[in-house]
Design a protein around this motif. Sequence first.
Motif, PDB file in Angstrom:
ATOM      1  N   PHE B 173       0.835  -1.208   0.000  1.00  0.00           N
ATOM      2  CA  PHE B 173       0.000   0.000   0.000  1.00  0.00           C
ATOM      3  C   PHE B 173       0.865   1.251   0.000  1.00  0.00           C
ATOM      4  CE2 PHE B 173      -3.443   2.577   2.201  1.00  0.00           C
ATOM      5  CZ  PHE B 173      -4.299   2.522   1.128  1.00  0.00           C
ATOM      6  N   ILE B 174       1.852   1.288   0.881  1.00  0.00           N
ATOM      7  CA  ILE B 174       2.680   2.504   0.956  1.00  0.00           C
ATOM      8  C   ILE B 174       3.563   2.610  -0.279  1.00  0.00           C
ATOM      9  CG2 ILE B 174       4.527   1.432   2.317  1.00  0.00           C
ATOM     10  CD1 ILE B 174       4.856   4.054   3.760  1.00  0.00           C
ATOM     11  N   TYR B 175       4.060   1.487  -0.786  1.00  0.00           N
ATOM     12  CA  TYR B 175       4.973   1.553  -1.925  1.00  0.00           C
ATOM     13  C   TYR B 175       4.241   1.987  -3.190  1.00  0.00           C
ATOM     14  CZ  TYR B 175       9.156   0.539  -4.559  1.00  0.00           C
ATOM     15  OH  TYR B 175      10.270   0.667  -5.333  1.00  0.00           O
ATOM     16  N   MET B 176       3.071   1.405  -3.400  1.00  0.00           N
ATOM     17  CA  MET B 176       2.340   1.763  -4.618  1.00  0.00           C
ATOM     18  C   MET B 176       1.892   3.215  -4.567  1.00  0.00           C
ATOM     19  SD  MET B 176       2.775  -0.847  -6.109  1.00  0.00           S
ATOM     20  CE  MET B 176       1.970  -0.460  -7.638  1.00  0.00           C
ATOM     21  N   GLY B 177       1.531   3.685  -3.373  1.00  0.00           N
ATOM     22  CA  GLY B 177       1.142   5.081  -3.253  1.00  0.00           C
ATOM     23  C   GLY B 177       2.304   6.021  -3.527  1.00  0.00           C
ATOM     24  N   SER B 178       3.542   5.537  -3.358  1.00  0.00           N
ATOM     25  CA  SER B 178       4.702   6.416  -3.542  1.00  0.00           C
ATOM     26  C   SER B 178       5.292   6.345  -4.941  1.00  0.00           C
ATOM     27  CB  SER B 178       5.800   6.051  -2.550  1.00  0.00           C
ATOM     28  OG  SER B 178       5.279   5.694  -1.335  1.00  0.00           O
ATOM     29  N   LEU B 179       4.830   5.432  -5.774  1.00  0.00           N
ATOM     30  CA  LEU B 179       5.459   5.265  -7.094  1.00  0.00           C
ATOM     31  C   LEU B 179       5.614   6.584  -7.855  1.00  0.00           C
ATOM     32  CD1 LEU B 179       4.303   2.126  -9.103  1.00  0.00           C
ATOM     33  CD2 LEU B 179       6.513   2.688  -8.136  1.00  0.00           C
ATOM     34  N   PRO B 180       4.534   7.388  -8.025  1.00  0.00           N
ATOM     35  CA  PRO B 180       4.693   8.627  -8.784  1.00  0.00           C
ATOM     36  C   PRO B 180       5.680   9.587  -8.126  1.00  0.00           C
ATOM     37  CG  PRO B 180       2.382   8.079  -8.503  1.00  0.00           C
ATOM     38  CD  PRO B 180       3.143   7.183  -7.600  1.00  0.00           C
ATOM     39  N   ASP B 181       5.760   9.528  -6.786  1.00  0.00           N
ATOM     40  CA  ASP B 181       6.688  10.420  -6.097  1.00  0.00           C
ATOM     41  C   ASP B 181       8.132   9.994  -6.289  1.00  0.00           C
ATOM     42  OD1 ASP B 181       4.515  11.756  -5.353  1.00  0.00           O
ATOM     43  OD2 ASP B 181       4.604  11.281  -3.217  1.00  0.00           O
TER      44      ASP B 181
END
Lengths: 282, 452, 164
Positions: B173-181
Amino acid sequence: MSTIRDKLREYRTAGYYTEFEYHWTMAVDLDRCTGCEACVVACQAENNLPIVGEKRMRQGREMKWLRIERYWDGDYPDARLNFIPMLCQHCDEAPCEIACPVFATYHNQDGLNAQVYNRCIGTRTCAVYCPYEVRFFNWFTYTWDEPLEQQLNPDVTVREKGVMEKCTFCVQRINRAKDLARDEDRRVADGEAQPACAQACPTDAIVFGDRNDPDSAVSRKLEDPRAYKVLEELNTHPSVVYLKNAREPLAGHEDDDHHGEESDSHAASPVMWSEESSEAVA
Amino acid sequence: MSATRELMFDHGQPSYSEVNNDVINALTTTTWRYWVTLGISAGTALLFFVAPWIYQIIVGVGAAGMNRNAMWGTYLSNFIFWIGLSHSGTLLSAVLHITQSDWRKSIYRSAEAMTLFSLMTAAMFVMVHVGRVWFVHWTFPFPNPMELWPNFRSPLMFDVMAILTYLTASSVFIYMGSLPDFAAVRDRSTGLRRRIYAVMCFGWRGTAHEWHTLGWAYTFFAVLVIPLAVSVHSIVSWDFAMSTVPGLHHTIFAPYFVCGAIYSGTAGIVTVMWMLRKFMGFGRYIGQLHIDNLSKLLLVLSLIWTYINICENFSGWYSGTSFEYEAILYRIWEGPFWWLYWEMILFCAVVPLVLFSRRIRTNWNLMLVISILINIGMLTERFVIVASSLPRKFLPDVFGTYFPSLVEISITVGSFAIFTTLFLLFVKIFPAVSIYEVKETLNPLRRREAHT
Amino acid sequence: MTLLASFAHEDAALDAARALRENGVDGVDLYSPIPLHGADEALGLGKSMVRVFTLLGGILGAIGGFTLCVWTATRFILPTAGRPVITLPPYLLITYESTILLGTLMTLLGFFVVARLPAWRDRTYRASSNVDRFVISVAGPGASDAEEILRAAGAESIEREESE
């Protein structure tokens, strides 16, 4: 198809066993118990229990698979001491068995609550779940001073640190008796398998045998109206049966037993017995 | 919508490129203060957690203060505390994502990181707790020469499965949310850092197709994580409730633990937000609205928590069994830890009542104090549950006491250092505030003035 | 050849994408710093296939979790605590957890498959689209016609990039 149905029925049977091969049971007659602790010493010697020493004893880390609990009846000076030997009850619905994540404890074909030392990872959950507090944990690896290691029983494993252990009903003796009986193509005779505590008891307060055999000494003891099981209301189905101490009531406590349920709060013993048996005594 | 947009930023809205600058600068510029803090916390972790643990592995769990009566001690109560602390981040983030609450967007990344790292700390405590840590892999289902599998009927196996799933799901969850960042960091950096982030962002370009897919996947993660998080702490509570021990054998334990977990987790978020504002310079993104909303949540949770506590004591008294009654009495009055019980009531039930005042709710420094008090209360709550129930179960002849040893106290202190170390590493690897989602909360870049 | 047009406003970029689509230009892509509402419809993106993966993962996890419990318990029968070997309430808990575990992992897989990631190679892309620019790319034969439409829609700058 029918085999699948059979299998399913087998796997859905509560407790899996419909009948135990032998149903090892212990009856402890509290009337006969003098609190001499011979059983405790015998257990210690038979099962390679470590002597933990004074310091660890005071920390509450003694290793006693069998202990004599003491309860006082009445007030000083009219006091009386009651003994109750407490050991693993080998419950048929043992609270400890559900707890183990790695199957280190399970129920074997003889109705024994087996503990597999090799498999234990030491989560200690079984000991927490046990209402009788008869499971013991190896907080350290205990050693024996020379030459005491010479007296260790070769039939019993020496446990390492981080392992849970408890009374096995002297499973090494049971297995020896069973092997002998199998060689001679017969069932184990009554009295042939005796745990160290029963053997050592000078007053024969501890009787051990197979409940499946209706003529065994322990089966006869079970029919005694004084028989009760400790903490039976927890639905653990213990395999250790106690015969109630039926002595004259103390002065000032004469009417204790006439109150039935109520007497529990006054009785020195914390254990509860079923209503029939307490009435039978009264 | 626009009203909340204005509220969310105390000092006016930043522009899109300012968001990139602020967040990525906080990531890339590292002062000596950071290194000193990191050094101190890593050193503390080594000295107070790792060293005593190695000592304990060598001599045996006897190094801790547990005994025949109290087979569980601070290790288990701390395990529950850390699992509890992990409950708010991912759960809150997922719930607020589904309900489309915009105020979530600047705080959720750090909240989720908190989840992840407290879960890791909790997993460490499982390993500290067990007697033979070198065999702890036996709790995983894998084919082995002994042909023995774990016991899926055991509440501890539910735990293993639940924590494994929770750890996996919240990392994803945290990794996928950070992909664009990660892609944004890649574009602003050069050299080795650029290469690392190029790999970490999987070649994200921000095409409509990628956003579309991420949006779908992210919503599914959120939907899956919510029931998971609720189940995790229920399952942890069943480790206790499935026993016969008076004081633990309560049906109310599952909701009690879940509520307590979210409570302590939300307080943890407040603490972390204060740190981010103070030390990372995110005051522009985390403002009055966030602290006000979090405090309201804390207030509601504290009331629920109080109610459940009353229920628990009432049912102990009303049950009519002497075991249960005496267990409650021992916990709240007669035992050696009665003062801890009342401390917990004071910090978790009485102190949060001041949150009815809006002035207190929006005062950051006061909220820091309250949130830390709440977590001290929750830490002791778990300790009180364990330490006041186990030493006195049924048979009075073996009643005992329990007091943690130096090794246990030191490992407890060290666990906070482990968490801090992990979190300090996190803020230099992940953008601690979600860049693209903060941009979503800004006024959209439109040629025509928005009429909506 | 690939055409890259940069926009400062999201509605302009969306208008351009819509115009390109109406004129039948293929190979259009829109890069943005934030997920754009309306981009799905402007580029003709429907429901994502990710949901199929999630569903499959959930079903697989449910079946797998329950089977794991039953299979392992019947390989080596160790009765405990008067419970049957196949005990439903605990096994359903494990099933619940494994449903979520596999559901999550399959959603992750679905994301990678559908979004065609990871792609660790140089691809057409403008770094500004991760800050505050909205970039439209047109690849392939349609690129020559597209320039006019993009300029009309208000593109700030238009670049050409020869494809490999």
